[in-house]
Structures are given as structure tokens and as C-alpha cells.
Design a protein around this motif. Structure first.
Motif, PDB file in Angstrom:
ATOM      1  N   GLY A   1       0.608  -1.283  -0.419  1.00 11.91           N
ATOM      2  CA  GLY A   1      -0.060  -0.367  -0.113  1.00 11.91           C
ATOM      3  C   GLY A   1       1.299   1.250  -0.001  1.00 11.91           C
ATOM      4  N   LEU A   2       2.229   0.600  -0.215  1.00 12.87           N
ATOM      5  CA  LEU A   2       2.495   2.085  -0.177  1.00 12.87           C
ATOM      6  C   LEU A   2       3.131   3.146  -1.569  1.00 12.87           C
ATOM      7  N   GLN A   3       2.720   4.243  -2.244  1.00 16.55           N
ATOM      8  CA  GLN A   3       2.936   4.325  -3.100  1.00 16.55           C
ATOM      9  C   GLN A   3       4.788   5.079  -3.317  1.00 16.55           C
ATOM     10  N   VAL A   4       5.032   4.233  -4.591  1.00 16.55           N
ATOM     11  CA  VAL A   4       6.016   5.551  -4.975  1.00 16.55           C
ATOM     12  C   VAL A   4       5.807   7.233  -5.791  1.00 16.55           C
ATOM     13  N   VAL A   5       6.448   7.672  -5.140  1.00 14.07           N
ATOM     14  CA  VAL A   5       6.417   9.440  -5.031  1.00 14.07           C
ATOM     15  C   VAL A   5       7.864  10.032  -6.183  1.00 14.07           C
TER      16      VAL A   5
ATOM     17  N   ALA B   1       4.282   5.147   6.949  1.00 13.92           N
ATOM     18  CA  ALA B   1       5.043   4.888   5.531  1.00 13.92           C
ATOM     19  C   ALA B   1       6.228   4.202   6.379  1.00 13.92           C
ATOM     20  N   ILE B   2       6.687   5.052   6.701  1.00 12.00           N
ATOM     21  CA  ILE B   2       8.372   5.306   8.121  1.00 12.00           C
ATOM     22  C   ILE B   2       8.461   3.501   8.826  1.00 12.00           C
ATOM     23  N   ALA B   3       7.117   3.126   9.468  1.00 15.01           N
ATOM     24  CA  ALA B   3       7.365   2.047  10.444  1.00 15.01           C
ATOM     25  C   ALA B   3       7.024   0.928   9.445  1.00 15.01           C
ATOM     26  N   LYS B   4       6.022   1.143   8.561  1.00 15.17           N
ATOM     27  CA  LYS B   4       5.703   0.449   7.598  1.00 15.17           C
ATOM     28  C   LYS B   4       6.995  -0.681   6.458  1.00 15.17           C
ATOM     29  N   ASN B   5       8.025   0.609   6.089  1.00 14.25           N
ATOM     30  CA  ASN B   5       9.010   0.296   5.136  1.00 14.25           C
ATOM     31  C   ASN B   5       9.423  -0.660   6.260  1.00 14.25           C
TER      32      ASN B   5
END
Ligand code: RTP
Ligand code: MG
Length: 142
Positions: A31-35, A82-86
Motif C-alpha cells: 500500500g505504499l506509493q512510489v512518489v 509509511a516510515i514504520a511500514k517500510n
């Protein structure tokens, strides 16, 4: 949950293994998007500056030497938490201690050649994103 941005680096070992697509796919499936995304060869100065917080550590020289040993893929990931998820997707620094199914368990070979970097806190994420990307290079997806 707060929308966050984090800096991710696919390190030289994983680029050399042709694992760039597999690793980015894990971010996207979570669910993270590359921006923002680019491949770069880090100069010694750029690598030293990036890891400046570790400059007094015994492994610093090896770390800089490894990070300049081949191209890396640097990206900004955006999403809820996003930080913890990564960091969760990455697994522990030492791949021997990384949980099964994490990026480091599957792609890293040692504590030095450990496939990926991820920012560890909001302050470092902000600093690290700005270290590699200008505002114009970041493309929010909305
Ligand atoms: P990274 O910054 O690369 O995402 O890794 P990390 O947060 O999991 O680990 P950190 O403590 O920030 O260390 C940065 C990198 O230095 C190397 N290292 N070697 N030989 C050692 O004891 C040792 N400890 C750390 C690793 O490559 C680590 O990714
Ligand atoms: Mg770190």
C-alpha cells in the motif's frame, strides 16, 4: 493514520541481484506509493554525508565503501504510517535476525550487504528525502 513520506534505498547488492522490481513490488503491494525514484552512483562524499550519524562507528568505512560499490535506487515512499511500514517490510538490520518474508530475510546476504535502507523516524525521513530529492522531483499521487 497519518500520511507520511520515507526515504528508501535499494542498496548495491540488491541492484546487482536484479531485485529492484521485486523489492519495489513489495512496497506497492503493502500500500505504499512510489512518489519519486532514481538510480544513482553515490560518491564517497554523498555516502559519508548520508550516514554521518555513524561516522564514529567501527563499521563506517566498510559501510561507505559498500554503498559506493555500485549503483543504488533511491525512492520516496508515501502512505499511511509509511516510515514504520517500510521498516517492517525491510526486517532487522542483520538478515540472520530478520523475520521470514521480510526484504532482508529474502534478499540480504550480510549485515553489510543488507539490501535496503529505510528512514527510522519522521525527522530522519524529512532530512533524508531532502538529501536526495528536490520538491520538483517528488510527484504526489493524491
Ligand atoms: P539502514 O540505516 O541502512 O536502513 O539500516 P538500519 O537502520 O537497519 O541500521 P543502522 O543502525 O542505521 O546502520 C546503518 C547500516 O550500517 C551497517 N551496520 N553494520 N557491522 C555492524 O555491526 C553494523 N551495524 C550496522 C548496516 O549495513 C546498516 O544497514
Ligand atoms: Mg538506519
Amino acid at each position: 493514520m497519518a500520511q507520511e513520506r520515507t526515504l528508501s534505498i535499494i542498496k548495491p547488492d540488491a541492484v546487482a541481484k536484479n531485485a529492484v522490481g521485486d523489492i519495489i513490488s513489495r512496497f506497492e503491494k503493502a500500500g505504499l506509493q512510489v512518489v519519486a525514484c532514481k538510480m544513482v552512483s553515490l560518491s564517497q562524499e554523498k555516502a559519508e554525508g548520508f550516514y554521518a550519524e555513524h561516522s564514529e562507528r567501527p563499521f563506517f568505512k566498510d559501510l561507505v565503501s559498500f554503498m559506493t560499490s555500485g549503483p543504488v535506487v533511491v525512492q520516496v515512499l508515501e502512505g499511511d504510517n509509511a516510515i514504520a511500514k517500510n521498516r517492517e517490510l525491510m526486517g532487522a538490520t542483520d538478515p540472520k535476525k530478520a523475520e521470514a518474508g521480510t526484504i532482508r530475510a529474502d534478499f540480504a546476504t550480510s549485515i553489510d550487504a543488507n539490501a535496503v535502507h529505510g528512514s527510522d523516524a519522521p525527522e530522519s525521513a524529512q532530512r533524508e528525502v531532502a538529501y536526495f530529492f528536490s520538491d520538483e522531483e517528488i510527484c504526489p499521487r493524491g
